[in-house]
Design an enzyme around this catalytic site. Sequence first.
Site, PDB file in Angstrom:
ATOM      1  N   GLU A   1      63.939   5.553  96.163  1.00 20.36           N
ATOM      2  CA  GLU A   1      64.969   6.553  95.871  1.00 20.36           C
ATOM      3  C   GLU A   1      66.286   5.963  96.332  1.00 20.36           C
ATOM      4  OE1 GLU A   1      66.962  10.612  97.307  1.00 20.36           O
ATOM      5  OE2 GLU A   1      64.870  10.330  97.902  1.00 20.36           O
TER       6      GLU A   1
ATOM      7  N   CYS B   1      73.133  11.352  98.382  1.00 14.92           N
ATOM      8  CA  CYS B   1      73.017  10.734  97.066  1.00 14.92           C
ATOM      9  C   CYS B   1      73.182  11.765  95.960  1.00 14.92           C
ATOM     10  CB  CYS B   1      71.677  10.025  96.928  1.00 14.92           C
ATOM     11  SG  CYS B   1      70.271  11.126  96.985  1.00 14.92           S
TER      12      CYS B   1
END
Length: 538
Positions: free
Chosen positions: A263, A297
């Site tokens: 990720e 993010c």
Amino acid sequence: MNSETTTLPHDTGAAAGDASSSASSVRVASSGPFPLRSPAGGAPLDDVAETELGALATLVARARAAQVAWAEVPIRERAELVARVKKRLLARAEEIATLVHRECGKPIEEAALAEVLPNADLIDYWTRSIEELLDDSPVALDPLAYPGKVGRIQRDPRGVVALITPWNYPVAIPLRTIVPALLAGNAVVFKPSEVTPRSGALVASLFDGLLPDGVLAVAQGGSDLGAALVGAGVDLVVFTGSVATGKKIAVACAERLVPTSLELGGKDSAIVLGDCDLERTARGVLWGAFTNAGQNCASIERVYVEQAIADRFIGRVVELTGKLRAGIDVGVMTTARQAQLVRHQLEAAVEGGAEILAGGAPEEGSLAFPPTVLKVEREDTPLLQEETFGPVLPVIVVKDAEEAIARTNASRFALTTSVWTRGYERAHALARRLRSGVVTINNHGFTGALPAAPWTGAGDSGYGVTSSPHALAELTRPRFLLEDRSRAKSELWWYPYTPALRTVAFAMARARGGAAWFGRISALVELVAALARRLLGR
């Protein structure tokens, strides 16, 4: 939810609750890779025990031995043990939030809401559903082609999972992998970021006394330790962090044929359409951009607003930004390195013609970066091309939704996107055209806290899956088990190969669709005759 770290992370540690092993494999470090002072005020932080690089092989070996026994524990018993972590987590809520505040600089309220409460739901979800999710699933077999045979798919643990996590959500991100990984029967060697080692140690301490020694181990250190952990013979690497580091890990794992879950970064956009609820949209975009000082993010780092409402939307966002309180609503940035990167992106955008409408860069060296809103016209600036990971909100005026979709999809990142509109049917149609792994309508960013919802991306955002049953595809591997109850002395396809067998094969091909209707009938007749000859050994 990734950090900006561009070197391979590190850490190894003794099993939770194993004091003797810890004493032999770590050394007290008052410097080295760990920060010594809090970004929130500069108060001293406790010393951290750094894992010796040479101890890593032993740590992984202990985890492998412990995993074999742990996987034999019935799933329900594993779930009952892990379920106790919820009470510990909630009982230590203030301690956890305070430590995260001290190590990261985020407001205590934000730490409690993002790092503690969602993880209670996480533990509930996985411990209540894991038995069903790991149940064997049957495989349908044609009883004519495969008589007397039954098959099923089992979900087996990977083995030893190497977990490497960033500093921006140092409690929430690790638990999203640790909990399902343990429940699936894996052992975990967990390397928290060197920026937040104390939070990492606290996460592991929540499991003290609940797991066999070695099943969960913490490894504390720097990039050298992270690189070593990737190459230490583990069975899966789960990494959350920067694109640059993720690519290095992907290469290292590919050379060893070790599966990875990555990720990585985000450059999330908000698409603001002319029919949106302007007040809700302005407030939602504001939070999506500035929560955790933009160090997420999933932060909104681009806003594409339709021209028809652009002035009103921008005016309201600027007005609301001015009301945010430094140190209360928006905390400081965690690292000087990241603050400097954000400063450089902002300066480059201004040099390229962007107009700052609120905020601006702080004094050189300051971590108190004010929430900043600016109007940008050019896409060819790092502020719109690279992950920013800071409290900066660029707003770009577009003609319509088509332009907003095209600009959103042009990014090499594809993690989350939000669409703000009263037209839900239209929003669903637009969502299907987005590359992003997560799309929200009239909200942003919070779905990473939903344990039943997959969190995933594409492109430079990586290819891992966190949360939901889909995460088990990475934390486990499928094993197919076939049981043959046939009493026949031989199978059709076994030796010897005879003319009758050849006839059977080609007759079956014609009967199953390789011939027209009348040809299929004749093929069936030929098949029956050939099978009879085959049974006679001809």
